[in-house]
Design a protein around this motif. Structure first.
Motif, PDB file in Angstrom:
ATOM      1  N   GLN A   1       0.822  -1.282   0.169  1.00  0.00           N
ATOM      2  CA  GLN A   1      -0.005  -0.070  -0.134  1.00  0.00           C
ATOM      3  C   GLN A   1       0.874   1.458   0.062  1.00  0.00           C
ATOM      4  N   VAL A   2       0.492   2.204  -0.908  1.00  0.00           N
ATOM      5  CA  VAL A   2       1.177   3.438  -0.788  1.00  0.00           C
ATOM      6  C   VAL A   2       0.016   4.581  -0.486  1.00  0.00           C
ATOM      7  N   GLN A   3       0.440   5.366   0.672  1.00  0.00           N
ATOM      8  CA  GLN A   3      -0.646   6.700   1.020  1.00  0.00           C
ATOM      9  C   GLN A   3       0.078   7.844   0.107  1.00  0.00           C
ATOM     10  N   LEU A   4      -0.818   8.721  -0.207  1.00  0.00           N
ATOM     11  CA  LEU A   4      -0.511   9.807  -1.263  1.00  0.00           C
ATOM     12  C   LEU A   4      -1.462  11.067  -0.386  1.00  0.00           C
ATOM     13  N   VAL A   5      -0.783  12.194  -0.155  1.00  0.00           N
ATOM     14  CA  VAL A   5      -1.458  13.180   0.416  1.00  0.00           C
ATOM     15  C   VAL A   5      -1.159  14.630  -0.459  1.00  0.00           C
ATOM     16  N   GLU A   6      -2.186  15.026  -1.116  1.00  0.00           N
ATOM     17  CA  GLU A   6      -1.672  16.394  -1.888  1.00  0.00           C
ATOM     18  C   GLU A   6      -1.978  17.654  -1.208  1.00  0.00           C
ATOM     19  N   PHE A  29       8.387   2.052  -4.278  1.00  0.00           N
ATOM     20  CA  PHE A  29       9.512   1.455  -4.852  1.00  0.00           C
ATOM     21  C   PHE A  29       9.987   2.539  -5.884  1.00  0.00           C
ATOM     22  N   SER A  30      11.183   2.582  -5.941  1.00  0.00           N
ATOM     23  CA  SER A  30      11.881   3.557  -6.733  1.00  0.00           C
ATOM     24  C   SER A  30      11.492   3.505  -8.254  1.00  0.00           C
ATOM     25  N   THR A  31      11.134   2.130  -8.586  1.00  0.00           N
ATOM     26  CA  THR A  31      10.712   2.001  -9.818  1.00  0.00           C
ATOM     27  C   THR A  31       9.198   2.732 -10.420  1.00  0.00           C
ATOM     28  N   TYR A  32       8.519   2.922  -9.582  1.00  0.00           N
ATOM     29  CA  TYR A  32       7.388   3.590  -9.542  1.00  0.00           C
ATOM     30  C   TYR A  32       7.156   5.165 -10.297  1.00  0.00           C
ATOM     31  N   THR A  33       6.096   5.244 -10.985  1.00  0.00           N
ATOM     32  CA  THR A  33       5.819   6.601 -11.576  1.00  0.00           C
ATOM     33  C   THR A  33       4.855   7.145 -10.861  1.00  0.00           C
ATOM     34  N   VAL A  34       5.027   8.469 -10.869  1.00  0.00           N
ATOM     35  CA  VAL A  34       4.080   9.359  -9.701  1.00  0.00           C
ATOM     36  C   VAL A  34       3.697  10.494 -10.848  1.00  0.00           C
ATOM     37  N   GLY A  35       2.141  10.515 -10.928  1.00  0.00           N
ATOM     38  CA  GLY A  35       1.584  11.282 -11.884  1.00  0.00           C
ATOM     39  C   GLY A  35       0.530  11.969 -11.202  1.00  0.00           C
ATOM     40  N   TRP A  36       0.196  13.168 -11.989  1.00  0.00           N
ATOM     41  CA  TRP A  36      -0.687  14.140 -11.702  1.00  0.00           C
ATOM     42  C   TRP A  36      -1.720  14.057 -12.758  1.00  0.00           C
ATOM     43  N   PHE A  37      -3.078  14.093 -12.116  1.00  0.00           N
ATOM     44  CA  PHE A  37      -4.122  14.265 -13.166  1.00  0.00           C
ATOM     45  C   PHE A  37      -5.025  15.136 -12.567  1.00  0.00           C
ATOM     46  N   ARG A  38      -6.103  15.526 -13.267  1.00  0.00           N
ATOM     47  CA  ARG A  38      -6.939  16.656 -12.925  1.00  0.00           C
ATOM     48  C   ARG A  38      -8.580  16.327 -13.508  1.00  0.00           C
ATOM     49  N   GLN A  39      -9.270  16.715 -12.627  1.00  0.00           N
ATOM     50  CA  GLN A  39     -10.562  16.694 -13.312  1.00  0.00           C
ATOM     51  C   GLN A  39     -11.578  17.682 -13.000  1.00  0.00           C
ATOM     52  N   TYR A  94      -7.277  18.417  -8.716  1.00  0.00           N
ATOM     53  CA  TYR A  94      -5.864  17.731  -9.118  1.00  0.00           C
ATOM     54  C   TYR A  94      -5.504  16.593  -8.091  1.00  0.00           C
ATOM     55  N   TYR A  95      -5.094  15.345  -8.779  1.00  0.00           N
ATOM     56  CA  TYR A  95      -4.836  14.316  -8.144  1.00  0.00           C
ATOM     57  C   TYR A  95      -3.618  13.732  -8.172  1.00  0.00           C
ATOM     58  N   CYS A  96      -2.934  13.220  -7.014  1.00  0.00           N
ATOM     59  CA  CYS A  96      -1.495  12.550  -7.341  1.00  0.00           C
ATOM     60  C   CYS A  96      -1.719  11.124  -7.416  1.00  0.00           C
ATOM     61  N   ALA A  97      -1.130  10.328  -8.189  1.00  0.00           N
ATOM     62  CA  ALA A  97      -1.311   9.067  -8.359  1.00  0.00           C
ATOM     63  C   ALA A  97      -0.037   8.253  -8.276  1.00  0.00           C
ATOM     64  N   VAL A  98      -0.058   6.709  -8.015  1.00  0.00           N
ATOM     65  CA  VAL A  98       1.388   6.229  -8.341  1.00  0.00           C
ATOM     66  C   VAL A  98       0.961   4.988  -9.089  1.00  0.00           C
ATOM     67  N   TRP A 112      -4.203   6.452  -5.076  1.00  0.00           N
ATOM     68  CA  TRP A 112      -4.593   7.837  -5.536  1.00  0.00           C
ATOM     69  C   TRP A 112      -4.647   8.712  -4.314  1.00  0.00           C
ATOM     70  N   GLY A 113      -4.372   9.851  -4.111  1.00  0.00           N
ATOM     71  CA  GLY A 113      -4.743  10.748  -3.021  1.00  0.00           C
ATOM     72  C   GLY A 113      -6.085  11.392  -3.106  1.00  0.00           C
ATOM     73  N   GLN A 114      -6.318  12.278  -2.141  1.00  0.00           N
ATOM     74  CA  GLN A 114      -7.685  12.459  -2.158  1.00  0.00           C
ATOM     75  C   GLN A 114      -7.812  13.905  -2.900  1.00  0.00           C
TER      76      GLN A 114
END
Length: 122
Positions: A1-6, A29-39, A94-98, A112-114
């Motif tokens: 599990q990964v927790q994200l807070v924007e 993990f360092s191989t992960y990608t972190v992205g930003w999305f928006r709605q 705007y959402y942060c995601a892994v 996903w963050g909140q």
């Protein structure tokens, strides 16, 4: 599990700037990608930018190229989205995601963050 807070959203005038931050914790993990999305209101979630943690390679959507910049801080474990020259059409949550796989499709992101709201006034 990964927790994200924007954090960092708010109200800004057209042409202004904001800096969003995403703090991650958990089994990241360092191989992960972190992205930003928006709605935007009444619309589907859309890709904004992403960064591969291990390499620092970035990808930005055409709509934000030259205005937004994604970056990471290895020491703090955070990913930021610097947003300049903001326009009313940038108004969105705007959402942060892994993602383990990366890419520009929301369904390929596992955590996903909140979300944080950005409003750009005309």
């Amino acid at each position: 599990q990964v927790q994200l807070v924007e954090s960092g959203g708010g109200l800004v005038q057209t042409g202004g700037s904001l800096r969003l931050s995403c703090a991650q914790s958990g089994r990241f993990f360092s191989t992960y990608t972190v992205g930003w999305f928006r709605q935007p209101p009444g619309k589907e979630r859309a890709f904004v930018a992403a960064i591969t943690w291990s390499t620092g390679i970035t990808n930005h959507a055409d709509a934000v190229k030259g205005r937004f910049t994604i970056s990471r801080d290895n020491a703090k474990g955070t990913v930021s989205l610097q947003m300049n020259s903001l326009r009313p059409e940038d108004t969105a949550v705007y959402y942060c995601a892994v993602s383990r796989l990366g890419g520009v499709i929301a369904s390929s992101y596992d955590y996903w963050g909140q979300g944080t709201r950005v409003t750009v006034s005309a």
